[in-house]
Motif scaffolding. Structure first.
Motif, PDB file in Angstrom:
ATOM      1  N   ARG A 135      20.405   2.520 -22.101  1.00  0.00           N
ATOM      2  CA  ARG A 135      21.698   1.835 -22.154  1.00  0.00           C
ATOM      3  C   ARG A 135      22.766   2.667 -22.866  1.00  0.00           C
ATOM      4  O   ARG A 135      23.891   2.797 -22.383  1.00  0.00           O
ATOM      5  CB  ARG A 135      21.545   0.479 -22.849  1.00  0.00           C
ATOM      6  N   GLU A 136      22.421   3.236 -24.018  1.00  0.00           N
ATOM      7  CA  GLU A 136      23.405   4.028 -24.776  1.00  0.00           C
ATOM      8  C   GLU A 136      23.882   5.235 -23.966  1.00  0.00           C
ATOM      9  O   GLU A 136      25.048   5.621 -24.019  1.00  0.00           O
ATOM     10  CB  GLU A 136      22.803   4.504 -26.114  1.00  0.00           C
ATOM     11  N   PHE A 137      22.951   5.826 -23.223  1.00  0.00           N
ATOM     12  CA  PHE A 137      23.316   6.985 -22.407  1.00  0.00           C
ATOM     13  C   PHE A 137      24.211   6.565 -21.237  1.00  0.00           C
ATOM     14  O   PHE A 137      25.084   7.317 -20.817  1.00  0.00           O
ATOM     15  CB  PHE A 137      22.047   7.662 -21.878  1.00  0.00           C
ATOM     16  N   SER A 138      23.986   5.357 -20.712  1.00  0.00           N
ATOM     17  CA  SER A 138      24.797   4.883 -19.587  1.00  0.00           C
ATOM     18  C   SER A 138      26.272   4.762 -19.967  1.00  0.00           C
ATOM     19  O   SER A 138      27.153   4.908 -19.124  1.00  0.00           O
ATOM     20  CB  SER A 138      24.278   3.531 -19.089  1.00  0.00           C
ATOM     21  N   TYR A 139      26.546   4.493 -21.276  1.00  0.00           N
ATOM     22  CA  TYR A 139      27.940   4.398 -21.711  1.00  0.00           C
ATOM     23  C   TYR A 139      28.666   5.731 -21.544  1.00  0.00           C
ATOM     24  O   TYR A 139      29.878   5.772 -21.298  1.00  0.00           O
ATOM     25  CB  TYR A 139      28.011   3.935 -23.165  1.00  0.00           C
ATOM     26  N   LEU A 140      27.927   6.832 -21.703  1.00  0.00           N
ATOM     27  CA  LEU A 140      28.538   8.151 -21.523  1.00  0.00           C
ATOM     28  C   LEU A 140      28.946   8.385 -20.077  1.00  0.00           C
ATOM     29  O   LEU A 140      29.896   9.122 -19.793  1.00  0.00           O
ATOM     30  CB  LEU A 140      27.550   9.253 -21.946  1.00  0.00           C
ATOM     31  N   LEU A 144      20.279   0.523 -12.913  1.00  0.00           N
ATOM     32  CA  LEU A 144      19.267   1.444 -13.440  1.00  0.00           C
ATOM     33  C   LEU A 144      18.874   1.089 -14.861  1.00  0.00           C
ATOM     34  O   LEU A 144      17.724   1.267 -15.259  1.00  0.00           O
ATOM     35  CB  LEU A 144      19.786   2.883 -13.368  1.00  0.00           C
ATOM     36  N   VAL A 145      19.835   0.569 -15.635  1.00  0.00           N
ATOM     37  CA  VAL A 145      19.522   0.113 -16.993  1.00  0.00           C
ATOM     38  C   VAL A 145      18.554  -1.058 -16.937  1.00  0.00           C
ATOM     39  O   VAL A 145      17.572  -1.119 -17.686  1.00  0.00           O
ATOM     40  CB  VAL A 145      20.814  -0.267 -17.750  1.00  0.00           C
ATOM     41  N   GLU A 146      18.826  -2.010 -16.028  1.00  0.00           N
ATOM     42  CA  GLU A 146      17.945  -3.177 -15.898  1.00  0.00           C
ATOM     43  C   GLU A 146      16.540  -2.779 -15.473  1.00  0.00           C
ATOM     44  O   GLU A 146      15.557  -3.404 -15.860  1.00  0.00           O
ATOM     45  CB  GLU A 146      18.542  -4.165 -14.887  1.00  0.00           C
ATOM     46  N   LYS A 147      16.420  -1.718 -14.697  1.00  0.00           N
ATOM     47  CA  LYS A 147      15.101  -1.261 -14.246  1.00  0.00           C
ATOM     48  C   LYS A 147      14.387  -0.421 -15.298  1.00  0.00           C
ATOM     49  O   LYS A 147      13.222  -0.071 -15.120  1.00  0.00           O
ATOM     50  CB  LYS A 147      15.255  -0.428 -12.969  1.00  0.00           C
ATOM     51  N   GLY A 148      15.092  -0.085 -16.371  1.00  0.00           N
ATOM     52  CA  GLY A 148      14.483   0.723 -17.408  1.00  0.00           C
ATOM     53  C   GLY A 148      14.493   2.206 -17.117  1.00  0.00           C
ATOM     54  O   GLY A 148      13.851   2.991 -17.822  1.00  0.00           O
TER      55      GLY A 148
END
Length: 204
Positions: free
Chosen positions: A49-54, A41-45
């Motif tokens: 990215r910062e939120f994905s770390y949570l 999902l990060v790669e698709k925009g």
């Protein structure tokens, strides 16, 4: 994946600042679900990215219902028993019937399975439920659509024994005694087979 990127960024910023400055502390726990891995999902925009770390602190994978055939059988037996008691019904469900239920893909997962069981309890035309009845109900409720000769058609599946029995009866000289012998049964049992699989006696 349905949260707007702006909201994701603000949540990530709040967590990084630990509620200091103009932010207020909040005792909350964040849970999120997604059909794809966060990295995809990060790669698709779609995911910041910062939120994905949570979200990657702890992840839990929930397999579909079809991944656990034994679970399907146990849940079906539980639902049928519970519903039969609730509606004061009495049903005998054969082992083959439960095998037929467990073999189905169940794209709607547990809710779909429970609805089928409720329909069996409330709408069964007989007290004994076998695999033929289950297959007929599945075909009726959730018909499979396939392309035949370039056009979408509903495909009705039949029990392999029904196909084999009809094929033997259609053969030249396919007398019932010969067909019964091929099945290793007597003609009386063959008549029960024909009734069970819905094979019209007048056709043979």
């Amino acid at each position: 994946e349905y949260m707007a990127p702006g909201c994701q960024s603000r949540l990530a910023s709040y967590q990084q600042q630990n509620g200091t400055g103009s932010h207020r502390l909040a005792d909350v726990r964040l849970r999120a679900t997604a059909a794809e891995a966060p990295a995809m999902l990060v790669e698709k925009g779609v995911l910041v990215r910062e939120f994905s770390y949570l979200l990657c602190t702890l992840s839990v994978e929930l397999p579909p219902l079809r991944a656990g055939r034994d679970d399907i059988r146990q849940m079906a037996a539980f639902f049928i028993k519970e519903l039969a008691e609730s509606y004061a019904q009495f049903l005998i469900v054969t082992d083959k019937a439960y095998e037929e239920i467990a073999a189905y893909a169940w794209p709607g997962n547990i809710p779909q399975l429970k609805l089928l069981c409720e329909g069996l309890v409330l709408g069964a035309r007989r007290r004994r439920i076998d695999e033929v009845y289950i297959r007929a109900r599945l075909d009726e409720l959730y018909p499979r659509v396939a392309e035949v000769d370039g056009a979408p058609r509903i495909v009705v599946s039949r029990h392999p024994e029904a196909e084999r029995t009809e094929a033997l009866l259609r053969e030249p000289g396919g007398r019932r005694a010969r067909v019964a012998e091929a099945h290793g049964i007597c003609t009386t049992t063959l008549r029960r087979y024909m009734k069970k699989y819905g094979i019209a006696p007048e056709k043979f």
